[in-house]
Design an enzyme around this catalytic site. Structure first.
Site, PDB file in Angstrom:
ATOM      1  CG  ASP A  24      -2.048  -0.936   1.140  1.00 37.90           C
ATOM      2  OD1 ASP A  24      -2.319  -1.393   0.015  1.00 37.90           O
ATOM      3  OD2 ASP A  24      -2.664  -1.234   2.179  1.00 37.90           O
ATOM      4  CG  HIS A  38      26.741   3.711 -10.988  1.00 38.02           C
ATOM      5  ND1 HIS A  38      26.219   3.165 -12.130  1.00 38.02           N
ATOM      6  CD2 HIS A  38      27.161   4.950 -11.336  1.00 38.02           C
ATOM      7  CE1 HIS A  38      26.308   4.041 -13.126  1.00 38.02           C
ATOM      8  NE2 HIS A  38      26.885   5.124 -12.668  1.00 38.02           N
ATOM      9  CG  ASP A  89      28.037  12.060  -7.772  1.00 36.71           C
ATOM     10  OD1 ASP A  89      27.230  13.024  -7.766  1.00 36.71           O
ATOM     11  OD2 ASP A  89      28.363  11.451  -8.805  1.00 36.71           O
ATOM     12  CG  ASP A 115      25.511  15.375 -10.956  1.00 37.71           C
ATOM     13  OD1 ASP A 115      26.032  14.828  -9.965  1.00 37.71           O
ATOM     14  OD2 ASP A 115      25.553  14.890 -12.111  1.00 37.71           O
ATOM     15  CG  HIS A 158      33.194   8.716 -15.462  1.00 37.89           C
ATOM     16  ND1 HIS A 158      33.231  10.085 -15.514  1.00 37.89           N
ATOM     17  CD2 HIS A 158      33.816   8.369 -14.295  1.00 37.89           C
ATOM     18  CE1 HIS A 158      33.822  10.552 -14.424  1.00 37.89           C
ATOM     19  NE2 HIS A 158      34.200   9.528 -13.663  1.00 37.89           N
ATOM     20  CG  HIS A 179      25.673  14.247 -17.178  1.00 36.33           C
ATOM     21  ND1 HIS A 179      24.720  14.947 -16.489  1.00 36.33           N
ATOM     22  CD2 HIS A 179      26.526  13.752 -16.229  1.00 36.33           C
ATOM     23  CE1 HIS A 179      24.967  14.864 -15.184  1.00 36.33           C
ATOM     24  NE2 HIS A 179      26.070  14.158 -14.988  1.00 36.33           N
ATOM     25  CG  HIS A 207      22.696  11.194 -16.561  1.00 41.61           C
ATOM     26  ND1 HIS A 207      23.106   9.885 -16.593  1.00 41.61           N
ATOM     27  CD2 HIS A 207      23.519  11.810 -15.677  1.00 41.61           C
ATOM     28  CE1 HIS A 207      24.127   9.726 -15.746  1.00 41.61           C
ATOM     29  NE2 HIS A 207      24.389  10.868 -15.182  1.00 41.61           N
ATOM     30  CD  GLU A 252      29.962  13.738 -14.043  1.00 42.54           C
ATOM     31  OE1 GLU A 252      30.116  12.813 -13.230  1.00 42.54           O
ATOM     32  OE2 GLU A 252      28.857  14.087 -14.470  1.00 42.54           O
ATOM     33  CE1 TYR A 290      36.060   7.779  -9.620  1.00 40.44           C
ATOM     34  CE2 TYR A 290      36.557   7.703 -11.976  1.00 40.44           C
ATOM     35  CZ  TYR A 290      35.876   8.269 -10.911  1.00 40.44           C
ATOM     36  OH  TYR A 290      35.025   9.320 -11.130  1.00 40.44           O
ATOM     37  NE  ARG A 330      31.848  11.382  -9.915  1.00 37.68           N
ATOM     38  CZ  ARG A 330      31.781  10.170  -9.396  1.00 37.68           C
ATOM     39  NH1 ARG A 330      32.707   9.259  -9.689  1.00 37.68           N
ATOM     40  NH2 ARG A 330      30.809   9.834  -8.586  1.00 37.68           N
ATOM     41  CD  GLU A 353      28.930  15.556 -11.181  1.00 41.33           C
ATOM     42  OE1 GLU A 353      28.880  14.786 -10.204  1.00 41.33           O
ATOM     43  OE2 GLU A 353      28.234  15.415 -12.202  1.00 41.33           O
TER      44      GLU A 353
HETATM   45  N1  GLY Z   1      25.522  11.706 -10.201  1.00 38.08           N
HETATM   46  C1  GLY Z   1      25.358  11.221 -11.494  1.00 38.08           C
HETATM   47  C2  GLY Z   1      26.430  11.696 -12.365  1.00 38.08           C
HETATM   48  O1  GLY Z   1      27.372  12.302 -11.891  1.00 38.08           O
HETATM   49  O2  GLY Z   1      26.363  11.548 -13.548  1.00 38.08           O
HETATM   50 MN    MN Z   2      27.341  13.295  -9.977  1.00 38.98          MN
HETATM   51 MN    MN Z   3      27.106  14.044 -13.169  1.00 36.19          MN
END
Ligand code: GLY
Ligand code: MN
Ligand code: MN
Length: 433
Positions: free
Chosen positions: A36, A239, A256, A267, A346, A350, A357, A380, A384, A401, A403
């Site tokens: 529920d 992730h 992040d 972000d 990566h 974006h 995204h 970003e 790693y 990272r 960003e």
């Molecule tokens: N937090 C998602 C990215 O950095 O793309």
């Molecule tokens: Mn991010």
């Molecule tokens: Mn991002």
């Protein structure tokens, strides 16, 4: 321009871009979490972009042509349900507050939509985003087709409304930028708060709690995506979202996290030492990633190719990795073989907006598109380092990272997330306070 005018303006621009035909777009369905209990409701980004309307069970119909019209179908007022679930606008309220040309109860959609579709040359919709909604669209089209012998024609063309909307969404208007600035500022405060609280002996979730607290106490409705609070080796899991590990003396923690405010995402990633002081090995990698980010930032300007920031970041990172003995050989050769992907897997950014995204193409006819004022994107770069035979041990398990969120301006760029410190010295100074 007030908000109602901004949404109206978007509907009018969409109608112009359609040229002729009809657009039909649904609000997002509510989703069960378990039994529920429902997930907190999140409107569909496209629907919200065109309406500002946040209730479920609503459909926007837009008629393009010489006199464009926008119609909303929404839930009727219902005192019994409103007692449990809170107020509904109802068609009359929606008409008054949201600037539509007409509004009806959602039940009327079944009757009215086949008539509205009749003899329209094209139907613009988002087939493929929800199976149940697709089936309803097909049902309405078939209802029109069934009237062929009465001389009624169904739309001959089915077009993807997202193609038009993505292009609109990729350039942010003034009211969007105002919300994005505020979202970025709240997220920046949350990162500062987490840095201020971090110390050995706490757990990752303690920092997550600080982030969520700061988001919510400033009015942000939710995180824009699950917070990543990754200490020590967890930072090398891109992730990572468990956030239940310990904050150990001598480790870094990568956060992040960004809030969503009135539909708009922020972000931010920062990486800092749990005990407030970088080791020299951590500093080697940190300063390298920071230099890569600065190089990427410098490429963000109107007219630059989308890929220019990424290429700049990769060049700086690759040279740095060679200098530190993490890669071998010459720069051009290492760039050619993309050797850096062992440590940086990566891309450098974006689009950012209603979705973290965000909507929008990255290439046109095989070419990276060019940046224009009003485009919002992240920058970003990261590094790693997993343990490995050819990797100096002092760098093992370092994950970093950095960003930020940026808007392209006519003069260059505006960094929305500038309020959170970034140089090692500034981070250490904040943590020492
Ligand atoms: N937090 C998602 C990215 O950095 O793309
Ligand atoms: Mn991010
Ligand atoms: Mn991002």
């Amino acid at each position: 321009m007030n908000d109602v005018a901004a949404y109206r303006n978007r509907r009018e621009r969409l109608a112009l871009n359609m040229g002729r035909g009809i657009a039909v777009l649904s609000a997002a369905p509510e989703r069960v979490r378990s039994r529920d209990a429902y997930h907190p409701y999140r409107f569909d980004s496209y629907f919200y972009y065109l309406t500002g309307f946040r209730e479920p069970e609503a459909v926007l119909v837009l008629l393009a042509g010489d006199t464009p019209r926008s119609l909303l179908f929404c839930r009727d007022k219902d005192p019994e349900r409103e007692l449990w679930d809170g107020p509904r606008h109802g068609p009359a309220g929606a008409l008054e507050k949201f600037g539509f040309d007409a509004a009806h109860g959602i039940a009327e959609l079944e009757v009215r939509l086949p008539d509205l579709l009749a003899d329209q040359p094209a139907l613009f919709c988002d087939l493929g985003s929800d199976e149940k909604w697709d089936a309803r669209i097909i049902g309405w089209l078939n209802a029109v087709r069934a009237r062929a012998r009465a001389g009624v024609a169904a739309p001959g063309e089915i077009r993807d409304i997202r193609v038009l909307l993505d292009e609109m969404r990729v350039i942010k208007d003034a009211s969007e930028l105002a919300v994005m600035r505020r979202a970025a500022s709240i997220s920046a405060a949350a990162h500062c708060r987490a840095m201020g609280v971090a110390r050995p002996g706490l757990a990752e979730y303690h920092l997550e709690a600080e982030l969520l607290h700061e988001f919510r106490r400033n009015g942000a409705q939710s995180p824009a995506y699950p917070c990543i609070v990754a200490a020590g080796p967890h930072a090398c899991v891109l992730h990572y979202v468990e956030n239940d590990g310990p904050l150990r003396d001598g480790d870094l923690v990568l956060i992040d996290a960004g809030c969503e405010l009135d539909g708009y995402a922020s972000d931010i990633t920062r990486t800092f030492p749990v005990n407030g002081k970088f080791t020299s090995a951590q500093r080697d990698i940190y300063d390298l990633v920071l230099a890569a980010q600065a190089a990427a930032m410098a490429e963000i300007k109107a007219g630059a190719a989308w890929n220019a920031p990424h290429d700049a970041a990769v060049r700086v990172l690759t040279q740095g990795l060679l200098d530190l003995g993490l890669l071998q050989g010459g720069l051009e050769e290492a760039l050619e073989s993309a050797a850096y992907t062992r440590y940086y897997m990566h891309r450098t950014g974006h689009w950012l907006g209603l979705d973290v995204h965000d909507a929008g193409e990255y290439k046109r006819q095989g070419q990276w598109r060019t940046l224009q004022p009003g485009m919002a994107l992240t920058v970003e770069p990261g590094c790693y380092i997993h343990p490995g035979e050819t990797v100096p041990e002092r760098y093992w398990n370092i994950g970093i990272r950095i960003e930020d969120d940026v808007v392209v301006t006519p003069q260059g760029r505006e960094v929305l997330t500038h309020e959170v410190p970034k140089s090692a010295a500034d981070i250490e100074a904040l943590m020492a306070r």
